[in-house]
Design an enzyme around this catalytic site. Structure first.
Site, PDB file in Angstrom:
ATOM      1  N   LYS A  96       0.845  -1.192   0.000  1.00 19.21           N
ATOM      2  CA  LYS A  96       0.000   0.000   0.000  1.00 19.21           C
ATOM      3  C   LYS A  96       0.887   1.251   0.000  1.00 19.21           C
ATOM      4  O   LYS A  96       1.911   1.291   0.706  1.00 19.21           O
ATOM      5  CB  LYS A  96      -0.880  -0.031   1.259  1.00 19.21           C
ATOM      6  CG  LYS A  96      -1.947   1.041   1.336  1.00 19.21           C
ATOM      7  CD  LYS A  96      -2.782   0.847   2.607  1.00 19.21           C
ATOM      8  CE  LYS A  96      -3.909   1.843   2.738  1.00 19.21           C
ATOM      9  NZ  LYS A  96      -4.722   1.618   3.951  1.00 19.21           N
ATOM     10  N   SER A 145      -9.637   1.520   2.910  1.00 17.18           N
ATOM     11  CA  SER A 145      -8.809   2.268   2.004  1.00 17.18           C
ATOM     12  C   SER A 145      -7.760   1.439   1.250  1.00 17.18           C
ATOM     13  O   SER A 145      -7.227   1.905   0.261  1.00 17.18           O
ATOM     14  CB  SER A 145      -8.094   3.384   2.787  1.00 17.18           C
ATOM     15  OG  SER A 145      -7.236   2.821   3.758  1.00 17.18           O
ATOM     16  N   SER A 187      -9.649  -0.754   7.141  1.00 12.13           N
ATOM     17  CA  SER A 187      -9.088  -0.643   5.790  1.00 12.13           C
ATOM     18  C   SER A 187      -8.349  -1.851   5.245  1.00 12.13           C
ATOM     19  O   SER A 187      -7.984  -1.864   4.068  1.00 12.13           O
ATOM     20  CB  SER A 187      -8.161   0.560   5.713  1.00 12.13           C
ATOM     21  OG  SER A 187      -8.933   1.723   5.556  1.00 12.13           O
TER      22      SER A 187
HETATM   23  N1  GLN Z   1     -13.083   3.675   6.325  1.00 11.15           N
HETATM   24  C1  GLN Z   1     -12.541   4.156   7.559  1.00 11.15           C
HETATM   25  C2  GLN Z   1     -12.219   5.625   7.414  1.00 11.15           C
HETATM   26  O1  GLN Z   1     -12.595   6.171   6.442  1.00 11.15           O
HETATM   27  C3  GLN Z   1     -11.315   3.374   7.930  1.00 11.15           C
HETATM   28  C4  GLN Z   1     -10.120   3.751   7.158  1.00 11.15           C
HETATM   29  C5  GLN Z   1      -8.902   2.976   7.554  1.00 11.15           C
HETATM   30  O2  GLN Z   1      -8.985   1.949   8.210  1.00 11.15           O
HETATM   31  N2  GLN Z   1      -7.752   3.505   7.181  1.00 11.15           N
HETATM   32  O3  GLN Z   1     -11.626   6.224   8.248  1.00 11.15           O
END
Ligand code: GLN
Length: 478
Positions: free
Chosen positions: A71, A146, A170
């Site tokens: 990532k 994400s 994410s």
């Molecule tokens: N979807 C969640 C957010 O928007 C989690 C994102 C993540 O785990 N980086 O914050």
């Protein structure tokens, strides 16, 4: 014949050790996949050229033949690290993150950096400043987020495995949307050094793989104490041993609050089926209530945005990446941040700054900290009665691109199942547990702190009784 890009790392390592396949053929099969489908999936922000990838293969180092994708919020020395943000579009990592150092020490072959929601803020990878990634199971749909690029890459075989980061889901939610396995480890077991911080008290790096065995294997390489990370726990790395999957007599709690109104009926049907699979394997499944879990989303959006507003203050046009014009230093910073950050990042910085501001700190931030403790206590109590807890990973199926992007609140609420785990600091894994109209559904299994081995055992037991993990997406019916 099965394409090598569709196999798991442990299967490929077996073939290599028996000399039934050449390392170059494995790497080439992933490169072929990229050449065929990356223009449609767009899982990567940066791919190393094929020659460099092939030249990284070492005859006596089997892991060099198993391509891995990272990532793009983790630092790989000499490669771009953009966090899918304009503000870091020209930033080259000056050192390796600890997880990357560990992979390189074992000759892992890093083939590229994957797309994400800008600074890991989002659930669909649509918040990338560059382009969205598409779900290999249906190109009209999002891969989750994400870590959408990392999950899509593994599902379609661009890489055999990948690393993601998980602040509120994410790793697990994109794993669920793409029909692969994703682990959010216990907070503090994997070093965050060299991971660009979003919300430091919640962020964890973890593996995304095609099956549970690969997940355990990759976790063994990245876990362990790191003096460079002050929240790293002084514990030895997880030691890999192949899971056996015995779940007879295991006590499983089904979290009542995560099976409520918002759960799509098709996801509910997959949960019912999963419960039956566990029971047929000799486990006992009972409902359990975690009363404070319903406050997880507001608690998270106060704490995560507060931490993000502080962490992202460093992007000021002076130290990193983009610098816009301005007559004074203040104007330069103002313009840099105005041009460099996308709308979701700005929204979160504003919210985070607000909840930390004088007069509101007690009302919001402090209260959220208290709720975080109540949620963690709910889990502790539940684990006195149950070995593990289960829920859907996501209450909904992978949605269409554009479907939720104009409604941030709806997008936030869809993380209800994954967020409580980060707030409590415990580990959780998402594994495939069904398909609805050829779209994957994920099952989340949660355990007490340091119960990763148990999570691998339970999920391997489930995997042995099913074949969902063997299904691969077909783009264009090929
Ligand atoms: N979807 C969640 C957010 O928007 C989690 C994102 C993540 O785990 N980086 O914050």
């Amino acid at each position: 014949m099965t394409n090598l890009a569709d196999l798991t790392a442990h299967e490929l390592l077996g073939l290599i050790s028996r000399k039934e396949v050449s390392p170059v053929d494995i790497v080439n099969s992933c490169i072929n996949r990229i050449e065929m489908y990356e223009s449609q999936v767009k899982a990567f922000l940066n791919i190393r050229d094929a020659e460099t990838i092939i030249n990284s293969i070492r005859e006596d180092e089997p892991y060099s033949a198993i391509p891995i994708a990272i990532k793009d919020n983790m630092l790989v020395k000499g490669q771009p690290a953009t966090c899918a943000s304009k503000i870091l579009s020209n930033f080259i990592a000056p050192y390796n993150a600890t997880v990357i150092k560990k992979l390189i020490q074992n000759s892992f072959n890093i083939i590229g950096k994957t797309n994400l929601d800008e600074f890991a803020m989002g659930s669909s990878t649509e918040n990338s400043a560059f382009y969205p990634t598409r779900n290999p199971w249906d190109l009209e749909r999002v891969p989750g987020g994400s870590s959408g690029g990392s999950a899509a890459s593994v599902a379609i075989g661009f890489s055999i495995w990948s690393l993601g980061s998980d602040t509120g889901g994410s790793i697990r939610q994109p794993a669920s949307f793409c029909g692969v396995v994703g682990l959010k480890p216990t907070y503090g077991t994997v070093s965050r050094y060299g991971l660009v911080a979003f919300a430091s008290s919640l962020d964890q790096i973890g593996p995304i793989t095609k099956d549970v065995t690969d997940c355990a294997l990759l976790y063994s390489f990245i876990s362990g104490y790191d003096p460079n990370d002050s929240t790293s726990l002084n514990m030895p790395p997880y030691k890999f041993s192949p899971p056996k999957g015995d779940i007879k007599g295991l006590k499983i709690g089904l979290v009542k609050e995560l099976m409520g109104e918002g759960v799509d009926p098709s996801v509910r049907a997959c949960m019912d089926n999963s419960i039956k699979i566990f029971e047929d394997s000799g486990a006992i499944v009972e409902e359990v209530s975690l009363p404070h879990i319903e406050y997880s989303v507001p608690t998270y959006y106060i704490l995560a945005t507060a931490e993000a507003s502080s962490n992202l203050a460093r992007f000021d046009g002076v130290r990193y990446g983009l610098r816009a014009n301005g007559k004074t230093a203040e104007e330069m910073m103002f313009n840099t941040r105005g041009e460099g950050f996308g709308p979701e990042v700005k929204r979160r910085i504003m919210l985070g700054t607000y909840v930390l501001s004088a007069g509101y700190y007690e009302a919001f931030y402090l209260k959220a900290l208290k709720f975080r403790n109540l949620i963690a206590d709910d889990f502790k109590k539940a684990f006195e009665r149950f070995d593990v807890l289960i829920s859907p990973t996501s209450p909904i199926l992978p949605f269409k691109l554009g479907e939720k992007i104009s409604n941030p609140l709806e997008m936030y609420l869809s993380d209800i199942c994954t967020i409580p785990v980060n707030l409590a600091g415990i580990p959780a894994i998402s594994i495939p547990c069904g398909f609805i109209n050829n779209l994957p559904v994920g099952l989340q299994i949660m355990g007490p702190t340091f119960s990763e081995s148990k999570l691998f055992e339970v999920s391997y037991g489930f995997e042995q009784a099913t074949s969902f993990h063997k299904k691969r997406p077909q783009i264009g019916g090929s």
